[in-house]
Scaffold this motif. Structure first.
Motif, short mmCIF file in Angstrom:
data_model
loop_
_atom_site.label_atom_id
_atom_site.label_comp_id
_atom_site.label_asym_id
_atom_site.label_seq_id
_atom_site.Cartn_x
_atom_site.Cartn_y
_atom_site.Cartn_z
N ASP A 79 38.24 -36.79 -48.89
CA ASP A 79 37.42 -36.23 -49.98
C ASP A 79 37.25 -37.24 -51.11
O ASP A 79 36.18 -37.31 -51.73
CB ASP A 79 38.05 -34.95 -50.53
N ARG B 142 34.41 -39.83 -50.43
CA ARG B 142 33.08 -39.24 -50.44
C ARG B 142 32.20 -39.63 -49.26
O ARG B 142 31.10 -39.15 -49.11
CB ARG B 142 32.35 -39.54 -51.74
N SER B 143 32.65 -40.55 -48.42
CA SER B 143 31.84 -40.91 -47.25
C SER B 143 32.68 -40.96 -45.99
O SER B 143 32.17 -41.24 -44.92
CB SER B 143 31.18 -42.27 -47.47
N ARG C 148 35.42 -39.67 -42.92
CA ARG C 148 35.42 -38.61 -41.93
C ARG C 148 36.73 -38.69 -41.15
O ARG C 148 37.19 -39.78 -40.84
CB ARG C 148 34.24 -38.76 -40.99
N HIS D 288 36.95 -33.06 -40.62
CA HIS D 288 36.82 -32.98 -42.08
C HIS D 288 35.92 -34.11 -42.56
O HIS D 288 36.18 -35.28 -42.28
CB HIS D 288 38.18 -33.08 -42.76
N SER D 289 34.86 -33.75 -43.25
CA SER D 289 33.96 -34.73 -43.87
C SER D 289 33.06 -34.00 -44.85
O SER D 289 33.07 -32.78 -44.90
CB SER D 289 33.12 -35.46 -42.82
N ARG D 290 32.29 -34.74 -45.57
CA ARG D 290 31.33 -34.13 -46.49
C ARG D 290 29.98 -33.92 -45.82
O ARG D 290 29.09 -33.34 -46.41
CB ARG D 290 31.16 -34.99 -47.73
N SER D 291 29.83 -34.40 -44.60
CA SER D 291 28.56 -34.22 -43.90
C SER D 291 28.48 -32.79 -43.36
O SER D 291 29.49 -32.18 -43.05
CB SER D 291 28.41 -35.21 -42.74
#
Length: 108
Positions: free
Chosen positions: A52, A55-56, A58, A77-80
């Motif tokens: 987290d 921010r990029s 995974r 887990h990722s922000r995508s």
């Protein structure tokens, strides 16, 4: 009881450093090793926090689970915008469709 855990980390160097304390690096982004359920869950929480922060990044963790249809669980887990689906006994990783490529069907 210790079980084999596979962890794949992309674009999150701090998460990789943390995970290398507990697992063996087998390739550039992949780690593997045996650990208890308690240690695995604590490591996953730490890796998710560090992913987290990047921010990029995974992270994907695969570990045995006798109650799962295929005998293992895949955590991502990722922000995508992606999700893991189990369809007909297969684990499928899926990304949200691009709104510009929509065909009129809402398949998400």
């Amino acid at each position: 009881m210790a079980a084999l855990v596979t962890l794949i980390i992309r674009a999150a160097p701090r998460a990789m450093g943390t995970a290398q304390r507990y697992l063996t690096r087998v390739s550039e982004e992949t780690l593997a090793g045996r650990m208890s359920t308690r240690t695995r869950e604590a490591l996953w929480d730490l890796v998710c926090q560090e992913v987290d922060e990047t921010r990029s990044g995974r992270a994907v963790m695969i570990h045995p689970d006798p109650s799962a249809p295929m005998g293992y669980i895949v955590l991502q887990h990722s922000r995508s915008p992606s999700r893991t689906l189990i369809q007909d006994g297969l684990v499928v990783s899926r990304r949200r469709p691009n709104p510009m490529d929509r065909t009129g069907e809402d398949d998400w």
